[in-house]
Scaffold this active site. Structure first.
Site, short mmCIF file in Angstrom:
data_model
loop_
_atom_site.label_atom_id
_atom_site.label_comp_id
_atom_site.label_asym_id
_atom_site.label_seq_id
_atom_site.Cartn_x
_atom_site.Cartn_y
_atom_site.Cartn_z
N LYS A 40 -6.18 5.34 8.13
CA LYS A 40 -4.99 6.06 7.67
C LYS A 40 -5.25 7.56 7.58
O LYS A 40 -4.44 8.38 8.02
CB LYS A 40 -4.56 5.52 6.31
CG LYS A 40 -4.02 4.10 6.37
CD LYS A 40 -3.70 3.56 4.98
CE LYS A 40 -3.12 2.15 5.06
NZ LYS A 40 -2.83 1.57 3.75
N SER A 79 0.82 -1.22 0.00
CA SER A 79 0.00 0.00 0.00
C SER A 79 0.85 1.27 0.00
O SER A 79 0.33 2.36 -0.24
CB SER A 79 -0.93 0.01 1.22
OG SER A 79 -0.19 0.06 2.40
#
Length: 808
Positions: free
Chosen positions: A701, A658
């Site tokens: 996040k 990611s």
């Protein structure tokens, strides 16, 4: 040009107006399972197929918190009501082989009745049988038998004495035997002196006749013994006839009640026959007492009447429909039962009355629900369960015998027919392991009921969540009802759990936890119902209990102990975002990712991999970067550079791709010598074509970076780049949404590397022209120029080396 997301796109907001009630107390409780149509259809199939070979058992797979156990219990409780009650299970003494007790099956409720009837019967017989022996008729008939045989005995004795006298001997009976005495011709016994005065010839003749007399006596005594045996047999026959006449009506009454049950009728016949054969135990009224022995304490004697009793293993009289048994501790004895032992005088003894049932006995004729984690922790339980399913019988054995060890001789009860559905509830991972490694598992568990973790967000499902809350409040009277705002917040929280604006979570365990906590805070505030504010407080308080480490990391960033810049611009440096998981709490943590480029042919060096701190997926992401650079800048010329990438202040294993787009942006920034905005963090993976790919944990996040920016000071320029495919996954906190709405924070959805680098660097990425170059001043043009410079330097160095070699 990428357009940042509007605040309305960052979170699904449930409108309380869709709920037509004041509080959830007005609703009907939810009476079905929602969001699991596929799993319920599989359950119906598995339960509906009545397979004689027991192959259509069910494995229920699903993640934690999806309500698998509750759903299965709820579904089975409704299905089982329409099915017949199974019979009672009993064990009784085996009169042919006491070491192998026999089982009986009786209609529900009749097992205890039979046990009571047998206990009452034995009590009556212990009272009435002695009366038979004390009756005048029995005594008179016994007297006649005794007198008749006494006459026979006396006659035999007379004949024996008469014949002995004919041989010149008299018979003298003593307590220890019969003596023979030689006689005078006058019929008087010889004295010892007279016998010794006889000649040798006369004494020899006496001894010869004495041998004949001894033979005669033996024959007579044998005949007397036969007569005595006949007497005893006739007395026993009389006793049996008398007792049988007395007990026959009692047994006929029991046969009238249980006669249609063949095994019970056989048991009653065996009991009757055994009672008639063992009348001695009843003559004293059944009072056995204790024997007097030279010990400081009496030795207890076994109850001789216990063999007539009934051990009710399972009483199904209170059961409605088929039984549903949930065994949470699937040890061997809990599943298959046990044979208990009692130590008496240092010796372990047992009998059929010490047989204890297991879950298989209680579930027979219905459903047995097992937890996979618990079942497979005890290997013996699983192996024994497979054998029981395949043999279609429930056999109670010593666990040591199951393992192949020799044990002392014990009971081996007759196996009971296996008639039930077994349902194992566990994770999908356990299912896959069993399916792959255990060849019996696919044959015995042919149906998989797969519980999902999410369902479509539809108006129907939202209304059903409101009814779900009503059902929870009905089950737990301590829970307060929810008003429309409170229900709406629970619906939003369900979407947060699903991490999708278009989905709702099926993790009803988590929903129930928040329901209870919100109700608690409502009671603290003395509110009559739960509002949206109470749900907000419950969620905040829950996070406050769990986020100690998150706050510590954020404090270290604010104090520059962990280096993360949220303002300004720097070359070759980008803030990446990672997920940190501690138990059931996850949060986003920004990490500084740096890239350096210098002249050389070393290619891209992944420092994490070189330090053995990078996982396989992370390494794959680095290799994809090489493919992207080659496809963009080395179609006609070789790609020559030396670069290094690193997660700064990272001291543990890193895996996942990611951050691959973040690493690529840092590398592009270093190659182009363009500064990157430090107020914008990045998440998303990338492929070789430069397309940004979706990732997980997007909400954590974003919120993690937002809190860091908040701690260091919001400037209005900060934000996060996310993959465009993750827009539907956004269920950000109301605090982040409010900041975006005020222009204090920004969310940029990007689909390509070009879009991302333009936002980060503030310079167009550049599109490849027909002549193979990029427009002047663009990011890619600067990179192409830098690569060309590196190639020239490397070429010049190579030529110099070649000249040196020639001159040498």
């Amino acid at each position: 040009m990428v357009k940042e997301l509007d605040a309305t796109k960052l979170r699904y907001t449930c409108d309380p107006a869709i709920f037509d009630f004041e509080t959830s107390a007005e609703l009907e409780p939810l009476d079905h399972i929602i969001g699991q149509k596929r799993a319920i259809a599989a359950l119906k199939l598995g339960l509906g197929i009545k397979d004689a070979k027991n192959r259509y058992n069910i494995y229920v797979a699903g993640g934690p918190g999806t309500g698998k156990m509750s759903a299965v219990e709820y579904f089975l409780s409704h299905v089982s009501k329409d099915e017949p009650r199974p019979p009672d299970l009993c064990y009784v003494h085996n009169f042919d082989n006491p070491y192998s007790p026999r089982y009986l099956e009786l209609p529900a409720g009749m097992g205890c009745q039979l046990r009571t009837d047998m206990e009452h019967l034995i009590v009556r017989l212990k009272r009435d049988i002695p009366k038979v022996f004390e009756s005048d008729e029995f005594k008179a008939r016994s007297k006649k038998i005794n007198e008749r045989h006494s006459e026979k005995r006396a006659k035999l004795l007379e004949e024996m004495e008469s014949k002995s006298r004919e041989h010149g001997f008299a018979i003298q009976r003593t307590p220890i035997g019969i003596n023979t005495l030689p006689l005078h011709k006058k019929g008087e016994p010889l004295s010892q002196e007279e016998y010794e005065a006889l000649s040798e010839e006369e004494r020899a003749k006496i001894l010869e006749r004495q041998g004949e007399v001894q033979t005669l006596i033996q024959e007579s005594l044998q005949e007397i013994t036969r007569v005595e045996e006949e007497r005893e047999d006739e007395i026993k026959k009389l006793a049996k006839e008398a007792v049988l006449f007395m007990i026959e009506p009692h047994f006929n009454q029991l046969k009238g009640r249980y006669g249609e049950l063949d095994k019970v009728a056989t048991f009653l016949e065996n009991v009757k026959a055994d009672i008639v054969e063992h009348l001695e135990g009843f003559k004293g009224g059944g009072n056995q007492g204790t024997k007097t022995v030279p010990f400081p304490f009496p030795i207890p004697q076994a109850d001789p009447f216990k063999r007539y009793y009934v051990n009710v293993l399972v009483d199904n009289s209170p059961t409605e429909g088929a039984p549903v048994i949930v065994e949470q501790n699937a040890t061997y004895t809990n599943l298959f039962g046990s044979i208990e032992r009692r130590v008496q005088m240092g010796v372990a003894i047992t009998d059929f009355s010490m047989i204890k049932p297991g879950s298989l006995h209680r579930a027979n004729g219905g459903y047995l629900v097992l937890n996979a984690n618990n079942l497979f922790r005890v290997g013996l339980s699983w192996e024994a369960l497979k054998i029981a399913i395949k043999r279609r019988e429930i056999r109670i054995e010593d666990p040591l015998q199951m393992l192949g060890y020799s044990t002392t001789e014990g009971l081996k009860p007759e196996p009971i027919p296996f008639r039930m559905k077994v349902i194992i509830i566990g994770s999908p991972q356990i299912y896959e392991l069993l399916h792959y490694y255990d060849e019996d598992f696919p044959k015995l568990f042919s149906v998989k009921s797969d519980f999902g973790t999410e369902m479509e967000r539809t108006p129907e499902h939202e209304q059903e969540i409101a009814r779900f809350l009503r059902a929870r409040c009905q089950e737990d009277e301590s829970l307060l009802p929810f008003d429309a705002n409170g229900v709406a917040k629970i619906v939003e929280y369900s979407s947060e759990l699903a991490c999708d604006q278009k989905k709702l979570s099926c993790q009803f365990g988590n929903l129930t936890s928040i329901v209870k906590e919100a109700s608690y805070w409502a009671r603290i505030e003395e509110s009559p119902y739960v509002t949206g504010e109470h749900v907000r407080r419950a969620l905040k308080e829950r996070d406050d209990r769990r986020n100690r480490i998150e706050e510590k990391i954020r404090e270290m960033i604010a104090r520059d102990q962990i280096l993360v810049d949220t303002e300004g611009a720097k070359t070759g440096q980008v803030n990446g975002l990672a997920i940190v998981q501690f138990g059931n709490y996850a949060f986003g943590k920004p990490s500084r990712i740096t890239a350096t480029v210098h002249t050389g042919k070393g290619g891209i060096v992944d420092i994490e991999r070189e330090a053995e701190l990078g996982g396989h997926t992370h390494t794959k992401g680095i290799m994809i970067l090489k493919g992207f650079l080659g496809e963009r800048f080395a179609r006609e010329k070789p790609l020559s550079l030396s670069a290094s990438l690193a997660f700064e202040q990272s001291y543990s294993m890193i895996d996942g791709d990611s951050a691959s787009s973040t690493e690529l942006y840092a590398l592009l920034s270093s190659l182009a010598d363009l500064p990157i905005k430090q107020g914008i963090a990045v998440t998303g993976s990338v492929n070789q074509k430069g397309e940004i790919q979706p990732i997980g944990g997007v909400n954590e996040k974003i919120e993690g970076f937002f809190k860091v920016c908040q701690a260091k000071g919001l400037t209005g320029e900060q934000g996060v780049l996310i993959p465009v495919q993750n827009v539907d996954n956004l269920m950000l906190s109301e605090e982040v949404v409010e900041a975006v709405d005020k222009g204090e924070f920004h969310i940029y959805p990007v689909s390509t590397v070009e879009e991302g680098i333009e936002i980060l660097a503030g310079v167009p990425a550049g599109t490849l022209k027909a002549d193979g170059t990029f427009p002047e001043g663009t990011v890619f043009a600067r990179i192409a120029t830098r690569l060309e410079q590196i190639r020239k330097v490397l070429k010049e160095e190579a030529e110099k080396e070649e000249e040196k070699e020639k001159s040498a």
